[in-house]
Enzyme design. Structure first.
Site, mmCIF file in Angstrom:
data_model
loop_
_atom_site.group_PDB
_atom_site.id
_atom_site.type_symbol
_atom_site.label_atom_id
_atom_site.label_comp_id
_atom_site.label_asym_id
_atom_site.label_seq_id
_atom_site.Cartn_x
_atom_site.Cartn_y
_atom_site.Cartn_z
ATOM 1 N N HIS A 65 0.557 -0.949 0.733
ATOM 2 C CA HIS A 65 0.329 0.554 0.329
ATOM 3 C C HIS A 65 0.768 1.211 0.670
ATOM 4 O O HIS A 65 2.470 1.307 0.100
ATOM 5 C CB HIS A 65 -0.823 0.196 1.268
ATOM 6 C CG HIS A 65 -0.106 -0.386 2.372
ATOM 7 N ND1 HIS A 65 0.760 -1.136 3.057
ATOM 8 C CD2 HIS A 65 0.276 1.269 3.508
ATOM 9 C CE1 HIS A 65 0.793 -1.126 4.484
ATOM 10 N NE2 HIS A 65 0.463 0.244 4.916
ATOM 11 N N CYS A 230 2.804 1.557 14.111
ATOM 12 C CA CYS A 230 4.234 0.812 13.607
ATOM 13 C C CYS A 230 4.026 1.877 12.980
ATOM 14 O O CYS A 230 3.451 2.745 13.185
ATOM 15 C CB CYS A 230 2.574 -0.144 12.643
ATOM 16 S SG CYS A 230 1.791 0.341 11.044
#
Length: 722
Positions: A65, A230
């Site tokens: 992505h 993250c």
């Protein structure tokens, strides 16, 4: 997730052998659908994101992505590979590949797509249905969350074989579930009617059940709070949260997760943290507000561990909790980010206000140092008419010093132009985290527009932070939470702060600023000396703390529109700020026996720190003996500030200490003022230390106090305060 994926964006027979080839194949479908304008540019953005961290997940899933300028609208393409493709997951290749594309600036869309998909990927029924899908249209419908059209046709086919079986099974399950309940209820009621039917089956259990069942309280559930994050704050963050939540339900554990995503985060309720029995941190970047969990049993792992083995993490934190309280030495370290330092829920409003203001000033200081020193250098090279020079963009001669002076002045002035917006922006940041930056900067810029100056920026920052915090308290539907920090909060808060600054508070503050500037310009005689004494006391009271910063920011604000009065204020502030470390250095030199060995070593460094206008150099001494050091420093600072004003010393540089003496008006008298305050302060601290009963020079006498100063030395990360 409607309109993000359609049948033409699904490839159920993806034949690519590598992740790059898979991304290209799916991206070509996006190009054909008009969702991507430049295939190669988009693939370069995908590869750059993949280089940050592999996007493969356990369970045969790959989720490449990115955000890209070549994407026209948020898009999701899906491919299913029979052979599998390596996306870096620990358990092997992926057979389900999701390519997610969002346009540049589409953070909210990107976050919404990925967080929704991430949670679905934790559902085995969802991934199983995708593996079984026979048509692209059905796979697209599953991803969009729609009911497949084929589903109503299947029950009639399976009805003859399955319904007769499922009916009795369901009935038997409901009976088996209800029987224990009815049994416990009947056993809890006295009387022979309850005993009769069960006496033959379980005669031994009946006498004890009535005694224990009603009295046994329900055990308190084990409570866990968790944080997931993250590097990009998108997919893995939410997948770990969903995975932990599922494992907690299976283990009958109460779990609350804080997802620190790319669009900001909503802090866990302090009461939840206080009541928690344990903490799980699943993260690949530093956890913000980590000190909130001090003293709690804690499991600290990478974010993928939260996705792949959540049950193990829950078991581990329960095991740690069973061992007892966590020693203070094992508590999470306090972070250094200014916004994190302002989050203590037990602090009073005054303490939090001080922290917010210090956050804004600490971020403003590098602009002060860079801009102010460049301006001072420009005046030193080109004289006091350098501010009249034409723009160097139109006229610059490499061999003329005047052109270089003009360059330094114009660059420095540009840096100075950021002072008020940066101050306001980071005050709001200290109050409300990243969502406060936009309205804070906007409010600071408006303060400059209406000539409200430094005071206007300070008020704008507080207003922006307050408005954002008020908006954050509004309970919004979960579907809107992703766009709140990047769309709704900046829009509403900027409009509100702009309205208040332009039409409500801006003009009164501008009038006050103008009156204050006029008063400073007319200072002379006794009034100037009194102001110098007051500024000296403020600079030395907390040695780089909030009061010191207020005095310093007041002086720096005057340099934006310099006049004789504001230049005298700047000189007095810097002179007074040099006194505390110089005085402590002098005192340790002339009467070393009054100080511990650690203090004598700090005294050697204090010579350089004081000469460089770093007031924090006196902090170790003040922390060890505040009742003697701080009053002594204040008296010396007051003497220096008053003398600097009386001598009419001026200063155009906001920093530099003795290294900018050539830029000081009346430099010899200025140095005399600094020396006088240093001697007075050193003499007073020596006198006060000599009067105390225990002999200070006794080995080890002050060792505990000296050790206690070590945490304070860490505040030298703010040595650019001035």
């Amino acid at each position: 997730m409607s309109e993000l994926i359609s049948a033409d964006l699904v490839d159920l027979d993806l034949s690519a052998a590598t992740k790059d080839a898979a991304a290209r194949s799916l991206a070509e479908r996006m190009v054909a659908a008009g969702r991507v304008t430049d295939l190669e540019g988009f693939l370069a953005d995908v590869a750059a994101r993949e280089a940050q961290m592999p996007t493969g997940l356990d369970g045969g899933i790959g989720i490449p992505h990115c955000r890209s300028a070549h994407v026209t609208e948020p898009t999701l393409a899906f491919g299913r590979s029979a052979a599998g493709i390596d996306f870096g997951a620990a358990d092997g290749p992926a057979d389900l590949i999701f390519l997610i594309a969002a346009p540049t600036g589409g953070d909210a869309d990107h976050l919404s797509i990925l967080s929704s998909l991430a949670r679905q990927l934790m559902d085995e029924a969802f991934t199983g249905a995708l593996r079984a899908a026979a048509e692209p249209a059905r796979a697209a419908a599953l991803i969009r969350g729609e009911q497949p059209e084929q589903q109503p046709e299947q029950p009639p086919e399976e009805e003859p074989g399955e319904e007769p079986q499922s009916g009795p099974q369901a009935a038997s399950r409901s009976e088996s579930e209800s029987e224990p309940q009815s049994q416990s209820q009947s056993l809890s009621e006295p009387g022979p009617e309850a005993d009769g039917p069960r006496s033959a089956d379980a005669p031994a259990s009946e006498p004890t059940a009535p005694e224990t069942a009603p009295e046994a309280p329900a055990p308190a559930p084990f409570r866990i709070v968790a944080v997931t994050s993250c590097p990009t704050g998108i997919a893995h963050t939410y997948m770990a949260a969903e995975s932990l939540a599922k494992a907690a339900r299976a283990a009958e554990v109460e779990l609350t997760v804080e997802t620190q995503g790319s669009a900001g985060f909503q802090r866990l309720d302090p009461q939840l943290i206080a009541a928690a029995d344990g903490v799980i941190l699943a993260h690949d970047v530093e956890v913000r507000d980590r000190e909130r969990f001090a003293g709690k049993p804690l499991v600290d792992v990478g974010v993928k561990a939260g996705i792949n083995r959540p049950a193990e993490l829950i078991a581990e934190v329960r095991e740690k909790a069973a061992r007892g309280p966590v020693p203070a030495a094992d508590a999470p370290a306090r972070p250094t980010a200014p916004m994190d330092q302002g989050a203590e829920t037990t602090d009073g409003y005054a303490t939090r206000l001080r922290t917010w203001l210090m956050t804004g000033v600490s971020y403003m200081v590098p602009f002060v140092a860079a801009g102010g020193l460049l301006i001072a250098l420009a005046f030193a090279i080109g004289g006091y008419t350098v501010d009249k020079a034409p723009s160097v963009a139109d006229h610059f001669l490499w061999t003329e010093s005047a052109s270089w002076a003009a360059l330094f002045f114009q660059v420095g002035s540009t840096a100075f132009g950021f002072l008020v917006p940066v101050l306001a922006g980071f005050i709001a940041y200290g109050m409300a985290d990243r969502p406060g930056l936009v309205p804070g900067f906007v409010g600071g810029a408006v303060a400059l527009t209406v000539n409200a100056g430094f005071l206007g920026g300070l008020i704008a920052g507080l207003l922006a932070g307050a408005v954002v915090r008020a908006i954050q308290r509004v309970d919004v539907p979960p579907v809107l939470r992703g766009i709140m920090p990047v769309v709704v909060i900046p829009l509403l808060s900027s409009a509100a702060v702009g309205f208040l600054m332009f039409l409500v508070v801006g003009k009164p503050i501008a009038a006050l600023q103008k009156a204050l500037t006029g008063w400073l310009s007319g200072l002379s005689g006794a009034n100037a000396v009194i102001l110098g004494v007051l500024l000296g006391l403020m600079m030395c009271f907390d040695l780089g703390g909030p009061l010191n910063k207020v005095a310093y920011a007041f002086a720096v604000g005057g340099l934006a529109n310099p006049n004789p009065g504001s230049l005298k204020v700047m000189a007095a502030v810097m002179a007074a700020g040099m006194v505390p470390p110089l005085a402590m250095a002098l005192a340790t030199t002339v009467r070393g026996r009054l100080f511990t060995r650690a203090e004598r070593e700090n005294g050697k460094a204090a010579w350089v720190l004081g000469a460089s206008f770093i007031t924090e150099g006196a902090i170790p001494f003040a922390a060890a003996d505040p009742l003697r050091v701080i009053p002594s420093a204040m008296v010396g600072g007051a003497v220096t500030g008053g003398l600097s004003m009386a001598f009419g010393c001026t200063l155009r540089a906001p920093h530099g200490g003795v290294f900018v003496v050539p830029l000081i008006g009346q430099p010899l008298l200025y140095l005399l003022a600094v020396a006088a305050g240093t001697v007075v302060s050193a003499a007073l601290v020596v006198l006060l230390k000599s009067l105390r009963a225990p002999a200070a020079g006794t080995p080890g006498t002050d060792a505990p106090a000296a050790d206690a100063t070590h945490p304070q030395v860490s505040t030298h990360r703010e040595v650019t305060t001035h």
